[in-house]
Design a protein around this motif. Structure first.
Motif, PDB file in Angstrom:
ATOM      1  N   GLU A 157      21.524 -38.363 -77.949  1.00 29.96           N
ATOM      2  CA  GLU A 157      21.100 -38.148 -76.503  1.00 29.96           C
ATOM      3  C   GLU A 157      22.316 -38.670 -75.464  1.00 29.96           C
ATOM      4  N   ASP A 158      22.792 -39.779 -75.854  1.00 27.61           N
ATOM      5  CA  ASP A 158      23.915 -40.447 -75.012  1.00 27.61           C
ATOM      6  C   ASP A 158      24.969 -39.712 -74.830  1.00 27.61           C
ATOM      7  N   TRP A 159      25.483 -39.164 -76.134  1.00 28.50           N
ATOM      8  CA  TRP A 159      26.529 -38.464 -76.067  1.00 28.50           C
ATOM      9  C   TRP A 159      26.713 -36.937 -75.588  1.00 28.50           C
ATOM     10  N   GLY A 160      25.312 -36.581 -75.529  1.00 32.26           N
ATOM     11  CA  GLY A 160      25.285 -35.240 -75.050  1.00 32.26           C
ATOM     12  C   GLY A 160      25.342 -35.430 -73.229  1.00 32.26           C
ATOM     13  N   ALA A 161      24.709 -36.634 -72.847  1.00 33.10           N
ATOM     14  CA  ALA A 161      24.675 -36.619 -71.470  1.00 33.10           C
ATOM     15  C   ALA A 161      26.121 -37.126 -70.925  1.00 33.10           C
ATOM     16  N   ALA A 162      26.884 -37.784 -71.678  1.00 32.79           N
ATOM     17  CA  ALA A 162      28.189 -38.203 -71.503  1.00 32.79           C
ATOM     18  C   ALA A 162      29.279 -37.231 -71.382  1.00 32.79           C
ATOM     19  N   ALA A 163      28.760 -35.966 -72.149  1.00 29.03           N
ATOM     20  CA  ALA A 163      29.811 -34.911 -72.310  1.00 29.03           C
ATOM     21  C   ALA A 163      29.677 -34.103 -71.078  1.00 29.03           C
ATOM     22  N   VAL A 164      28.281 -34.119 -70.387  1.00 28.14           N
ATOM     23  CA  VAL A 164      27.944 -33.326 -69.183  1.00 28.14           C
ATOM     24  C   VAL A 164      28.604 -34.259 -67.956  1.00 28.14           C
ATOM     25  N   GLU A 165      28.544 -35.428 -68.088  1.00 30.73           N
ATOM     26  CA  GLU A 165      28.863 -36.356 -66.932  1.00 30.73           C
ATOM     27  C   GLU A 165      30.535 -36.183 -66.826  1.00 30.73           C
ATOM     28  N   LEU A 166      31.168 -36.233 -67.882  1.00 36.58           N
ATOM     29  CA  LEU A 166      32.662 -36.267 -67.857  1.00 36.58           C
ATOM     30  C   LEU A 166      33.090 -34.751 -67.723  1.00 36.58           C
ATOM     31  N   GLY A 167      32.489 -33.937 -68.243  1.00 38.47           N
ATOM     32  CA  GLY A 167      32.783 -32.591 -68.132  1.00 38.47           C
ATOM     33  C   GLY A 167      32.598 -32.106 -66.624  1.00 38.47           C
ATOM     34  N   VAL A 168      31.962 -32.459 -65.863  1.00 35.26           N
ATOM     35  CA  VAL A 168      31.617 -32.376 -64.407  1.00 35.26           C
ATOM     36  C   VAL A 168      32.605 -33.050 -63.814  1.00 35.26           C
ATOM     37  N   LYS A 169      32.709 -34.333 -64.025  1.00 28.72           N
ATOM     38  CA  LYS A 169      33.838 -35.187 -63.284  1.00 28.72           C
ATOM     39  C   LYS A 169      35.261 -34.614 -63.496  1.00 28.72           C
ATOM     40  N   ARG A 170      35.454 -34.413 -64.771  1.00 29.00           N
ATOM     41  CA  ARG A 170      36.724 -33.818 -64.730  1.00 29.00           C
ATOM     42  C   ARG A 170      37.107 -32.436 -64.084  1.00 29.00           C
ATOM     43  N   ARG A 171      36.331 -31.596 -63.915  1.00 29.22           N
ATOM     44  CA  ARG A 171      36.369 -30.282 -63.009  1.00 29.22           C
ATOM     45  C   ARG A 171      36.679 -30.808 -61.630  1.00 29.22           C
ATOM     46  N   GLU A 172      35.681 -31.911 -61.150  1.00 32.72           N
ATOM     47  CA  GLU A 172      35.939 -32.287 -59.860  1.00 32.72           C
ATOM     48  C   GLU A 172      37.502 -32.915 -59.687  1.00 32.72           C
ATOM     49  N   TRP A 173      37.966 -33.609 -60.606  1.00 38.17           N
ATOM     50  CA  TRP A 173      39.021 -34.192 -60.392  1.00 38.17           C
ATOM     51  C   TRP A 173      40.080 -33.217 -60.327  1.00 38.17           C
ATOM     52  N   ALA A 174      40.034 -32.319 -61.287  1.00 35.82           N
ATOM     53  CA  ALA A 174      40.983 -31.340 -61.415  1.00 35.82           C
ATOM     54  C   ALA A 174      41.178 -30.825 -60.131  1.00 35.82           C
ATOM     55  N   ALA A 175      40.068 -30.771 -59.276  1.00 36.61           N
ATOM     56  CA  ALA A 175      40.048 -29.905 -58.069  1.00 36.61           C
ATOM     57  C   ALA A 175      40.518 -30.777 -56.934  1.00 36.61           C
ATOM     58  N   GLY A 176      40.657 -32.175 -57.252  1.00 36.53           N
ATOM     59  CA  GLY A 176      41.003 -33.050 -56.111  1.00 36.53           C
ATOM     60  C   GLY A 176      39.871 -33.713 -55.442  1.00 36.53           C
ATOM     61  N   LYS A 177      38.741 -33.296 -56.090  1.00 38.86           N
ATOM     62  CA  LYS A 177      37.380 -33.923 -55.547  1.00 38.86           C
ATOM     63  C   LYS A 177      37.316 -35.447 -56.124  1.00 38.86           C
ATOM     64  N   ILE A 178      37.271 -36.271 -55.123  1.00 39.71           N
ATOM     65  CA  ILE A 178      36.831 -37.820 -55.521  1.00 39.71           C
ATOM     66  C   ILE A 178      35.649 -38.163 -54.749  1.00 39.71           C
ATOM     67  N   SER A 179      34.416 -38.228 -55.624  1.00 40.37           N
ATOM     68  CA  SER A 179      33.235 -38.351 -54.859  1.00 40.37           C
ATOM     69  C   SER A 179      32.713 -39.779 -54.826  1.00 40.37           C
TER      70      SER A 179
END
Ligand SMILES: Nc1c(NC[C@H](O)[C@H](O)[C@H](O)CO)[nH]c(=O)[nH]c1=O
Ligand SMILES: CC(=O)[C@@H](O)COP(=O)(O)O
Length: 179
Positions: A157-179
């Motif tokens: 369950e932790d791994w699934g949640a980590a995948a979503v968190e990092l997947g979302v963050k990676r997209r944001e970082w790729a778009a230059g978005k730092i929240s």
């Protein structure tokens, strides 16, 4: 060598991982599961599987309903509800395995090599690669981390949640978005 009931450990871990992905809004059709003979094969499998998702993406003329995260960036409540599978490259890869210490140095060599290999794949590809490799001294330790032992927590369950968190963050970082 302790190859006994690996499926009794891997299956619950996989189920826990999927449960967390689905709970985060990932479409089931965007969860791809592939199996390999053993943990030793995880780095090359993750590497080649991610490449395959990139090839699929560039060779496909039609974009699917979205990627692993359903086309969302950070707002997982706005996910697409269609069921068609995405052809976009994977947003994250989760390597799941269990290494149980045996009588020889086998465990140490595989654990060390696979850990380094997975990190290398993660940094080389730039895709989040979640470390779902249990490295345990006995089967009881594995069952206690797969949510099988009474009252235990399923680390999947932790791994699934980590995948979503990092997947979302990676997209944001790729778009230059730092929240
Ligand atoms: N002992 C464990 C293995 N061994 C198998 C290797 O991972 C590999 O598949 C084989 O040597 C062929 O290259 N794998 C595990 O996942 N867990 C173990 O405890
Ligand atoms: C290479 C092997 O499969 C074997 O030597 C591993 O033995 P063990 O798991 O008892 O360390």
């Amino acid at each position: 060598m302790a190859l006994l009931s690996r499926s009794a450990i891997i299956e619950p871990l996989l189920n826990g991982t999927k449960k967390a992905l689905l709970a985060s809004g990932v479409q089931e059709s965007n969860i791809v599961v592939q199996s390999v003979p053993g943990s030793w094969e995880l780095p090359i499998a993750c590497s080649k599987l991610y490449s395959a998702s990139q090839v699929q993406s560039t060779s496909s003329s039609t974009l699917g309903a979205g990627d692993l995260l359903g086309g969302s960036t950070s707002d997982l409540t706005s996910l697409s509800t269609t069921n068609s599978a995405s052809t976009a490259p994977f947003d994250a890869v989760i390597a799941i395995g269990v290494l149980i210490k045996g009588e020889t140095m086998h465990f140490e060599y595989i654990a060390e090599s696979v850990s380094h290999g997975l990190m290398r794949v993660q940094l080389d590809t730039g895709v989040p690669l979640i470390f779902g490799l249990l490295t345990v001294l006995n089967e009881d330790q594995a069952l206690a981390r797969a949510g099988v032992a009474s009252g235990s927590h399923n680390h999947g369950e932790d791994w699934g949640a980590a995948a979503v968190e990092l997947g979302v963050k990676r997209r944001e970082w790729a778009a230059g978005k730092i929240s």
